[in-house]
Design an enzyme around this catalytic site. Structure first.
Site, PDB file in Angstrom:
ATOM      1  N   TYR A   1      10.537  -3.635   0.418  1.00 36.23           N
ATOM      2  CA  TYR A   1       9.806  -4.156  -0.739  1.00 36.23           C
ATOM      3  C   TYR A   1       8.787  -3.178  -1.331  1.00 36.23           C
ATOM      4  CZ  TYR A   1       6.541  -5.138   3.100  1.00 36.23           C
ATOM      5  OH  TYR A   1       5.729  -5.037   4.200  1.00 36.23           O
TER       6      TYR A   1
ATOM      7  N   GLY B   1       2.579   5.704  -1.017  1.00 37.67           N
ATOM      8  CA  GLY B   1       3.152   6.466   0.066  1.00 37.67           C
ATOM      9  C   GLY B   1       2.402   6.329   1.390  1.00 37.67           C
TER      10      GLY B   1
ATOM     11  N   ASP C   1      -3.201   0.723  -9.070  1.00 34.07           N
ATOM     12  CA  ASP C   1      -2.127   1.119  -8.171  1.00 34.07           C
ATOM     13  C   ASP C   1      -0.786   0.522  -8.568  1.00 34.07           C
ATOM     14  OD1 ASP C   1      -1.205   2.550  -6.009  1.00 34.07           O
ATOM     15  OD2 ASP C   1      -1.628   0.985  -4.553  1.00 34.07           O
TER      16      ASP C   1
ATOM     17  N   ARG D   1      10.162  -3.760   7.257  1.00 35.16           N
ATOM     18  CA  ARG D   1       9.439  -2.513   7.517  1.00 35.16           C
ATOM     19  C   ARG D   1      10.232  -1.668   8.522  1.00 35.16           C
ATOM     20  NH1 ARG D   1       4.796  -2.410   4.987  1.00 35.16           N
ATOM     21  NH2 ARG D   1       4.147  -0.571   6.162  1.00 35.16           N
TER      22      ARG D   1
ATOM     23  N   CYS E   1       1.402 -19.531 -10.161  1.00 32.71           N
ATOM     24  CA  CYS E   1       0.511 -20.606 -10.616  1.00 32.71           C
ATOM     25  C   CYS E   1       0.685 -21.875  -9.782  1.00 32.71           C
ATOM     26  CB  CYS E   1       0.755 -20.898 -12.093  1.00 32.71           C
ATOM     27  SG  CYS E   1      -0.211 -22.284 -12.742  1.00 32.71           S
TER      28      CYS E   1
END
Length: 374
Positions: free
Chosen positions: A21, A66, A277, A134, A347
């Site tokens: 992701y 990174g 970012d 991950r 929302c």
């Protein structure tokens, strides 16, 4: 500027992991030059010199990517020495580093502790939820390597918090995750809602977080946290601390909970500066610290109107009873494909959460206020 914060990418978007992701990897695919490599000594010097010339009282250098450790430990040793050279006005400087932990050995942890860096360690809960997204470049899970990094940080007495991305996988297992964090001694926690890729339909990825899942996640997490709060052993969870702070009359420090963007001074490895970012894209570039000073960059930001795009709430937000707390949320979530401009994709998540928990938060705020008045 009395307080300056810079988000610095010393290794650009280079990384020794390959998380499914990763929003920054996605951004890199949408700009002309994907990576700017490792920051050179010349760029480092310009960034430090111009920052300390512009700061009035305090300055925070927050290194991220990174993966910022790919710049190497000698890079940070040079950085600290360069600060001493240019900090002639004795600006108070703080440091932080957001890392995946993959390369954090004892030398790194000792350095971070010695120089009082606040380290953010990315970990997504328990083994199954972490390894779902991950992974290392070979596609293998990284949970135990990151857990080892946490233990090394603890052994070195280095200050750190854990950052958990809320995905479809983590949201459904928050009870297990919360209990495991307690066992590991993770007293400072931050949870951020996962972003879908730019221009992708919301909810289209295997890891996508839906509004219903996120609303239930926030509710479940709050109730777990409240039990510990009543027993005087709660971890610090940034989002809840900010909500209760708002109820007590304080401004939240998190821009997502302020409802308006803050200028983050994101500095890429070549010295280029961006406002946020989530928007390190060619069209948002404001200048370069190798050629421009901060005054020029800030003037360019004002002309771009980036920070004022969502200055006024949407028609839905304007009549919502929860707007005083929600404030519209992160602008990136208000620009996701498939949502009307200004309407947060999550929302309904916040409505679910406040429906279930606002009264309890108000009771906590009232209790804090009563104790202060004694």
């Amino acid at each position: 500027m009395s307080e300056m914060t810079l988000l610095i990418k010393p290794a650009s978007g280079l990384c020794n992991m390959k998380c499914d992701y990763c929003f920054y990897a996605d951004e890199m695919h949408h700009r002309q030059q994907s990576s700017y490599g490792i920051m050179s000594d010349d760029v480092m010097e310009q960034v430090i010199k111009k920052t300390l010339a512009s700061a009035d009282k305090t300055c925070t250098f927050l290194f991220q990517g990174g993966e910022p450790t790919l710049a190497g430990l000698p890079f940070y040793q040079k950085w600290m020495a360069c600060e001493q050279t240019y900090n002639q006005r004795q600006i108070k400087i703080s440091h932080a580093l957001q890392t995946n932990g993959y390369s954090l050995d004892e030398d790194w942890c000792r350095f971070l502790a010695r120089h009082q860096y606040l380290t953010g360690l990315s970990i997504d809960g328990v083994r199954s939820t972490h390894n779902a997204c991950r992974k290392d470049p070979q596609g293998e899970g990284t949970f135990f390597k990151v857990l080892d990094a946490a233990r090394r940080l603890q052994d070195a007495s280095a200050a750190f918090n854990v950052l958990t991305v809320v995905t479809k996988q983590t949201a459904g297992k928050i009870h297990r995750i919360y209990e495991s964090y307690r066992r590991y001694g993770f007293g400072w926690q931050q949870y951020i809602a996962c972003l879908d890729p730019l221009y992708a339909a919301p909810g289209s990825m295997d890891y996508s977080l839906t509004p219903e899942l996120y609303g239930q996640f926030l509710t479940d997490l709050f109730h777990l946290w409240k039990i510990d709060l009543l027993n005087g052993c709660q971890p610090y969870i940034r989002q809840f601390e900010n909500y209760i702070g708002i109820l007590l009359g304080y401004e939240p420090e998190c821009c997502e909970q302020r409802g308006i963007c803050s200028f983050q001074n994101v500095v890429e490895a070549d010295g280029s500066v961006y406002p946020c970012d989530f928007y390190v894209l060619d069209e948002y570039k404001l200048g370069n610290l190798c050629t421009d000073d901060f005054q020029t960059i800030w003037e360019q930001e004002q002309q771009s109107h980036f920070l004022t795009r969502f200055e006024h709430p949407s028609s839905t937000c304007a009549v919502c009873p929860y707007f005083v707390l929600c404030r519209g949320g992160c602008c990136r979530h208000r620009e996701q494909s498939g949502t009307s401009r200004g309407h947060n994709y999550f929302c309904e998540s916040y409505r679910m959460f406040f429906d279930a928990c606002l009264e309890e938060m108000e009771e906590i705020a009232s209790s804090i206020k009563a104790k202060k008045s004694i």
